[in-house]
Structure formats: C-alpha cells, structure tokens
Design a protein around this motif. Structure first.
Motif, PDB file in Angstrom:
ATOM      1  N   GLU B 217      -7.159  12.031  -6.744  1.00  0.00           N
ATOM      2  CA  GLU B 217      -6.576  13.378  -6.635  1.00  0.00           C
ATOM      3  C   GLU B 217      -6.125  13.636  -5.186  1.00  0.00           C
ATOM      4  N   ALA B 218      -6.904  13.122  -4.231  1.00  0.00           N
ATOM      5  CA  ALA B 218      -6.536  13.318  -2.819  1.00  0.00           C
ATOM      6  C   ALA B 218      -5.206  12.628  -2.516  1.00  0.00           C
ATOM      7  N   MET B 219      -5.015  11.449  -3.127  1.00  0.00           N
ATOM      8  CA  MET B 219      -3.774  10.716  -2.901  1.00  0.00           C
ATOM      9  C   MET B 219      -2.618  11.467  -3.547  1.00  0.00           C
ATOM     10  N   ARG B 220      -2.861  12.110  -4.697  1.00  0.00           N
ATOM     11  CA  ARG B 220      -1.813  12.902  -5.328  1.00  0.00           C
ATOM     12  C   ARG B 220      -1.343  13.997  -4.374  1.00  0.00           C
ATOM     13  N   GLY B 221      -2.330  14.674  -3.755  1.00  0.00           N
ATOM     14  CA  GLY B 221      -1.986  15.736  -2.818  1.00  0.00           C
ATOM     15  C   GLY B 221      -1.121  15.213  -1.667  1.00  0.00           C
ATOM     16  N   GLU B 222      -1.482  14.041  -1.180  1.00  0.00           N
ATOM     17  CA  GLU B 222      -0.756  13.451  -0.057  1.00  0.00           C
ATOM     18  C   GLU B 222       0.679  13.093  -0.472  1.00  0.00           C
ATOM     19  N   ILE B 223       0.813  12.501  -1.663  1.00  0.00           N
ATOM     20  CA  ILE B 223       2.144  12.108  -2.144  1.00  0.00           C
ATOM     21  C   ILE B 223       3.016  13.350  -2.363  1.00  0.00           C
ATOM     22  N   GLU B 224       2.438  14.369  -3.001  1.00  0.00           N
ATOM     23  CA  GLU B 224       3.222  15.569  -3.299  1.00  0.00           C
ATOM     24  C   GLU B 224       3.681  16.248  -2.015  1.00  0.00           C
ATOM     25  N   GLU B 225       2.830  16.184  -0.994  1.00  0.00           N
ATOM     26  CA  GLU B 225       3.165  16.781   0.284  1.00  0.00           C
ATOM     27  C   GLU B 225       4.252  15.972   1.003  1.00  0.00           C
ATOM     28  N   LYS B 226       4.068  14.662   1.045  1.00  0.00           N
ATOM     29  CA  LYS B 226       4.982  13.834   1.837  1.00  0.00           C
ATOM     30  C   LYS B 226       6.316  13.577   1.143  1.00  0.00           C
ATOM     31  N   LEU B 227       6.314  13.598  -0.208  1.00  0.00           N
ATOM     32  CA  LEU B 227       7.544  13.271  -0.922  1.00  0.00           C
ATOM     33  C   LEU B 227       8.191  14.511  -1.546  1.00  0.00           C
ATOM     34  N   ASN B 228       7.476  15.639  -1.496  1.00  0.00           N
ATOM     35  CA  ASN B 228       8.004  16.888  -2.033  1.00  0.00           C
ATOM     36  C   ASN B 228       8.437  16.728  -3.486  1.00  0.00           C
ATOM     37  N   LEU B 229       7.524  16.228  -4.318  1.00  0.00           N
ATOM     38  CA  LEU B 229       7.814  16.088  -5.748  1.00  0.00           C
ATOM     39  C   LEU B 229       6.517  16.293  -6.517  1.00  0.00           C
ATOM     40  N   GLU B 251       2.957  20.165 -17.804  1.00  0.00           N
ATOM     41  CA  GLU B 251       2.449  21.535 -17.955  1.00  0.00           C
ATOM     42  C   GLU B 251       1.025  21.657 -17.441  1.00  0.00           C
ATOM     43  N   ALA B 252       0.156  20.722 -17.848  1.00  0.00           N
ATOM     44  CA  ALA B 252      -1.262  20.857 -17.510  1.00  0.00           C
ATOM     45  C   ALA B 252      -1.659  19.948 -16.346  1.00  0.00           C
ATOM     46  N   LYS B 253      -1.083  18.752 -16.279  1.00  0.00           N
ATOM     47  CA  LYS B 253      -1.464  17.756 -15.269  1.00  0.00           C
ATOM     48  C   LYS B 253      -2.980  17.612 -15.211  1.00  0.00           C
ATOM     49  N   LYS B 254      -3.571  17.638 -16.396  1.00  0.00           N
ATOM     50  CA  LYS B 254      -5.026  17.566 -16.452  1.00  0.00           C
ATOM     51  C   LYS B 254      -5.406  16.603 -17.565  1.00  0.00           C
ATOM     52  N   VAL B 339     -24.232   4.134 -13.563  1.00  0.00           N
ATOM     53  CA  VAL B 339     -23.612   4.798 -12.416  1.00  0.00           C
ATOM     54  C   VAL B 339     -22.347   4.039 -12.022  1.00  0.00           C
ATOM     55  N   PHE B 340     -21.249   4.770 -11.873  1.00  0.00           N
ATOM     56  CA  PHE B 340     -20.020   4.151 -11.404  1.00  0.00           C
ATOM     57  C   PHE B 340     -19.792   4.587  -9.957  1.00  0.00           C
ATOM     58  N   PRO B 341     -19.448   3.651  -9.084  1.00  0.00           N
ATOM     59  CA  PRO B 341     -19.212   4.021  -7.686  1.00  0.00           C
ATOM     60  C   PRO B 341     -18.223   5.175  -7.560  1.00  0.00           C
ATOM     61  N   SER B 342     -17.244   5.215  -8.475  1.00  0.00           N
ATOM     62  CA  SER B 342     -16.238   6.281  -8.396  1.00  0.00           C
ATOM     63  C   SER B 342     -16.846   7.667  -8.588  1.00  0.00           C
ATOM     64  N   GLN B 343     -17.956   7.752  -9.345  1.00  0.00           N
ATOM     65  CA  GLN B 343     -18.590   9.066  -9.519  1.00  0.00           C
ATOM     66  C   GLN B 343     -19.140   9.552  -8.181  1.00  0.00           C
ATOM     67  N   ILE B 344     -19.724   8.633  -7.437  1.00  0.00           N
ATOM     68  CA  ILE B 344     -20.276   9.014  -6.142  1.00  0.00           C
ATOM     69  C   ILE B 344     -19.139   9.346  -5.180  1.00  0.00           C
ATOM     70  N   GLU B 345     -18.045   8.580  -5.286  1.00  0.00           N
ATOM     71  CA  GLU B 345     -16.881   8.867  -4.449  1.00  0.00           C
ATOM     72  C   GLU B 345     -16.363  10.278  -4.704  1.00  0.00           C
ATOM     73  N   SER B 346     -16.304  10.688  -5.989  1.00  0.00           N
ATOM     74  CA  SER B 346     -15.751  12.021  -6.218  1.00  0.00           C
ATOM     75  C   SER B 346     -16.725  13.115  -5.788  1.00  0.00           C
ATOM     76  N   ILE B 347     -18.022  12.829  -5.843  1.00  0.00           N
ATOM     77  CA  ILE B 347     -18.994  13.791  -5.312  1.00  0.00           C
ATOM     78  C   ILE B 347     -18.789  13.950  -3.798  1.00  0.00           C
ATOM     79  N   LEU B 348     -18.628  12.841  -3.113  1.00  0.00           N
ATOM     80  CA  LEU B 348     -18.420  12.893  -1.660  1.00  0.00           C
ATOM     81  C   LEU B 348     -17.137  13.649  -1.328  1.00  0.00           C
TER      82      LEU B 348
END
Ligand SMILES: [Zn+2]
Lengths: 143, 435
Positions: B217-229, B251-254, B339-348
C-alpha cells in the motif's frame, strides 16, 4: 539561546563507543560534552561537539542513525546547592527535565549542565527570570 | 460504472455458483478422460467424475502442485491435442525447467475477455491509449494485456520492457493514457523521466495497472504521487492463465475481484491443507473451470491472501482477494500459530507509516518457540529519549500479540545490521532448523 546536541542510536555491543569517538577524532571533531543513556538492548549517545555538521555527516556515512536535538546549557553557580536551586526553580514552574548531563569543561569558575526540556522556550525564560546564566550555543562549541 | 460483460460480472451468487458447479463437473470429467496424471491422482483419492455433486465436494479433490507441472514437462498436463493448441507460454523457473502452459483458441478468447473485463474494472475505455510495458515473449504479461486491450477496443502500444528512454519519449509523444507494467518499473521510469527533464505528472496517464510482483500500500501511495495516476493492482499467474485472473475495481480499490465464472478460489492452511473460512489469511488455491488446454484442479499458487464474498461498491458479485502478501514458503509456525512475515511488516507499517527494515529470528529454547523481531532504527523512528524508543518497542510487541496472538520480543537495532542480499533483505532467520 539554544544549543544543538547530536544524538546517536547505538546497540549495546562492544566497540560502538570506541568507533564513534574514533570516527569523530579522525574527522577533527572535538567532543565538548557527552552522555550515554542505555537499556539492555540499545543506548542513545548524546554529544555536544565543536563542528555539528561534520560530525553528523561522518557518522551518517558510517551508517549511524543521527539526529539533532535542541538542548539548553546552564551555568551552575559554584557554591553548595547550586544545581538544586536550578531544579527548584524549574519545578516551581512545572517544567519537566527529560534528561541532563554535565559539560566536560568549566566556564570560568562555574560548571555547565546540559538540560533537555520538553518545553525549551518556557524553560529558558524561567531560568533567566531566576537569574541563572544560559549559555549561547556558539560559545559552548568554541569553548 | 463500466463493465465489459455486465451479465456475468454481476451474476447473482446463486446463479454464479450453479454455473461454477456445472463447469467444475465438466472440467473434472475432461481431465479424468484426457490427463493420465489426474486419472491416477483421482484414482488414489477414490474420485470418479460423478463424485462432484456440489461445490463443497471440491475439497475432496487432490491438490495440483507446481512440482507436478515440472514433473509433467513439457506437455504432460495438457488436456487438448496439439492440433487444438494455438499458443504456448512458459513461466521462468528460477531453477531447472520452466512450467509450460498451452491455450486452445477458446482459452485465448477467454483470457482476452477476462483481461478486457480487468481493463474495464480499472476504468479503461475505448479511446484510451494503453502503453503496455509488460514483457512480450514466453512470459504471459505482454501478450495477455495486449489481447485484452484489443478485445476491449482500446489502442494498444506493444512496448514490452526495457529501453526506458524510448518508453518515456513514446509515452509523452503518443499521449499514452494507461500504463501497464510492474510497479517497480513504473517508479524506475518516473525516476528516469525526471533525469530526462520529463515530468511524469504532466503526462496524460490516468491509470496504471500494476502486477507480476508483490507490492505494498505504501508503494501505491508513492506511485500515485510520483506518476499522478490511479494505481490498480492486478493478479495473475501463467499456470492459471496469465494476467487478469483478478483485479481491483476502480470504484472500491479494496481487494481484487477474481473472475469466479472461470476460476474457483479457496484459501487453505499451507501446513495442513485444510480449507479456511472467509477472511482468514492463507494460501490461495485456484481451480480453473473453463480451460481446455491445461485445466488445473486445486492448483496451489503459494500466494498468501484472504477471500471475502461481501458485496462490493462496484456491483460485481465476484469474490475479492486481499492484496497478495507473500509466499506460503515464507510461512513460519510459531507455537502452533501460522505467521507470515508480511503480517508483521504490515503491523510495523501501521505503527509508523513507513516500511521499516526488520528481520524475524525464531529460536527454540526449552522446547518452546521464541520470536524476536529486530527493527532497524532509522531517522524516522529515532528519538533522543529512551522512553520514546522503549514505548515504540512495547507498542510493536503489543500489536503483534493483539493481531497475531503470539508474544514476541522486539529489539531495536542499528541501520544496516540486517543482512541484505542483492538489495533484498533476508526477512527470516529460523534457528530451529539447525538445532
Ligand atoms: Zn468492486
């Protein structure tokens, strides 16, 4: 009136302090005051140096996490209870001291204490109002 | 709201499930009749074509593994004679032989339609100019997106990957409105464009469809900001079809709608193989129910996600997958908890809003598993006050306990202490294996 301190994150393992002091020494940076606060895992090294920019740069290049923090340097009157008077004055105005440590060199007759407050401006006004001498950063770095 | 195939995309659940059952039964019959691998594995499990009476019976069928595809290299799992196969793709195996897939003409039509639906869900229309930077070749990305774009009736520029300077020139001069590539390549292009003096934000791009690698999700924010799309997440894998298996709706992007009239998704516990209830995180298993060339029954994708059937704002009735958050190979079992490492990553990430560098160290002391989470303290996390740092590590410990149900110890470490190989951090050190 404020003094800039550099704060460095270090893990509690042998040789870290030695490395930092060597890196700074090699870069020609003089350490004026220092304090180490630590837990079982990590510590925070706080330094007042003569050349903040160089210190920050060489430490960052070595991969250390470094930040700048505003602190206040106060001259402690050279008489019994000198420090206690400062703390009482702060306490009356309900100013919290986050931490404090002593300066290595003296300023004339007096010792110098570095304070970190949560409300720096208010603390300085209390100190000056009560007649204590708050030292300029420039003076400390060059001392 | 725009659909490509409104009738099927919004089919009521009951009708959708009836269609799935009919198609599943036909697929089971097809593989039993024409693929020796399935005939044998069904025999061992005591399954005959008429064993499947309801969708719940799907759970009784054996899984198909990537290894089964490798063992059948190259054409062993094909369910159609070569006379009917019109296209062959292969996935790049990092080790050994690739996995090979074949498409009949009908498979290509289905793939094109599902990719067209995916474009429509992302808000792409006729008149859009699609700049397709997915690789053309054995990899399914380029051609998959290409056929879908043509099916939709948009204009497609078959760029393929590489030659970034030219990509930027064409994007600017041709007035591309849609970008399809991997998320990391989009950021690479934006950076290269900046060096060329081209501001990505001034280009005509309104949407980017990014996939083929995990992103956050953080990368999405970065892309949307830098590419304006608007950045849309797409999912696919060549074994199942290629790109367009699932996509987020604009519509939802969820969550990513998986096209359930062609694929049946399940989420399983990667360790036990048991099917998990809606909302639980586990390994995605997909059964293809219309493919002719190489139908797969309960294919274990090794991708970690969860599934929801809740109605979506866009009106599509197809289930949604959450963003892929890693591979089942990375799963750890700590005191019996998956436990998936990604779960801990999203908590962090949730705690500080940044992507921190971390490593999980698992050990066994006195027959009890222990987990230590090492987090690198960079300038964003650092404070000159001990109590601030201590409360940070306590907060992380508490969140992990609350969300994952396991206690751990958080240790704050200096930057660069966590080993990185080829730019990628090693996320897990499991000392139990060596002891
Ligand atoms: Zn939707």
């Amino acid at each position: 009136m404020n003094v800039e301190q550099i704060s460095i994150f270090i893990e509690n393992k042998s040789g870290r302090l030695a490395e930092i002091t060597k890196v700074l020494g090699d870069a020609g940076v003089n350490i004026r005051a220092l304090s180490l606060a630590d837990t079982s895992d990590f510590g925070i090294l706080r330094l007042i140096v003569n050349d903040r920019e160089t210190a920050k740069q060489v430490l960052k290049e070595r991969g250390f996490t470094v930040s700048k923090t505003e602190v206040v340097a106060v001259e402690v009157p050279d008489r019994p209870g000198g420090l206690s008077q400062i703390l009482q004055a702060l306490d009356r105005d309900q100013i919290n001291v986050e931490y404090m440590y002593a300066f290595v060199e003296r300023c004339g007759e007096n010792a110098v204490i570095i304070f970190r407050f949560d409300e720096t401006a208010k603390a300085i006004s209390t100190l000056t109002k009560n007649g204590f001498t708050v030292l300029e950063g420039a003076r400390l770095y060059a001392m | 709201m725009s659909y490509y195939n409104e009738e099927f995309e919004t089919l009521p659940r009951q009708a959708l499930e009836a269609l799935q059952l009919k198609r599943l039964q036909a697929t089971v019959a097809r593989v039993c009749a024409s693929v020796p691998f399935y005939r044998q594995s069904f025999d061992r499990a005591g399954i005959t074509p008429d064993s499947v009476k309801s969708l719940a019976d799907l759970q009784r069928l054996p899984f198909t593994l990537k290894q089964d595809m490798r063992d059948s290299y190259p054409y062993g799992l094909f369910a159609a004679p070569m006379e009917e196969i019109v296209r062959i793709h292969a996935s790049s195996g990092t080790t050994g032989k690739p996995t090979v897939v074949g498409y009949t003409r009908k498979d290509i039509d289905t793939w094109s339609e599902l990719m067209a639906r995916s474009f429509a869900a992302a808000g792409v229309h006729r008149g859009d100019i699609i700049h397709n930077s997915y690789g053309y070749g054995l990899f399914t990305g380029g051609l998959g997106a290409h056929y879908g774009a043509e099916k939709l009736g948009a204009s497609v520029i078959p760029m393929s990957g590489g030659n970034t300077k030219k990509q930027i020139m064409i994007m600017k001069d041709f007035g591309s409105t849609v970008l399809t590539c991997t998320p990391s390549y989009s950021l690479f292009m934006a950076e290269a464009a900046r060096e060329e003096g081209v501001d990505f934000r001034q280009l005509k791009l309104h949407v980017g469809i990014f996939g083929a690698e995990p992103w956050s999700e953080a990368m999405r924010g970065e892309i949307e900001e830098k590419l304006n799309l608007c950045a849309i997440d797409i999912y696919g894998l060549s074994e199942i079809m290629g790109p367009g298996v699932a996509i987020e709706c604009r519509e939802a992007k969820k969550g990513l709608h998986i096209w359930e009239d062609h694929f049946i998704p399940e989420i399983i516990d990667p360790e036990t193989g048991a099917v998990l209830p809606e909302g639980k995180l586990g390994e995605l298993v997909i059964t293809t129910i219309t493919k002719e060339g190489i139908p797969l029954i309960r294919y274990r994708t090794r991708d970690i996600t969860s599934l929801t059937y809740e109605p979506c704002a866009c009106g599509r009735t197809h289930a949604r997958l959450t963003r892929m958050t890693g591979r089942s190979d990375d799963m750890l079992i700590i005191r019996g908890v998956n436990v998936f490492p990604s779960q801990i990553e999203s908590i962090l990430m949730g705690i500080e809003g940044v992507e921190p560098h971390y490593v999980l160290i698992v050990d066994r002391k006195d027959n009890l598993d222990s987990l230590e989470v090492q987090v690198e303290v960079d300038e964003r996390l650092f404070s000159d006050e001990i109590k601030v740092l201590q409360s940070l590590s306590q907060r992380i410990e508490k969140e992990i306990k609350d969300i994952l149900g396991i206690s751990c110890r958080v240790r704050l470490v200096e930057p660069q202490t966590i080993t990185r190989s080829e730019g990628k951090a090693k996320r897990v050190i499991d000392n139990r294996k060596s002891s």
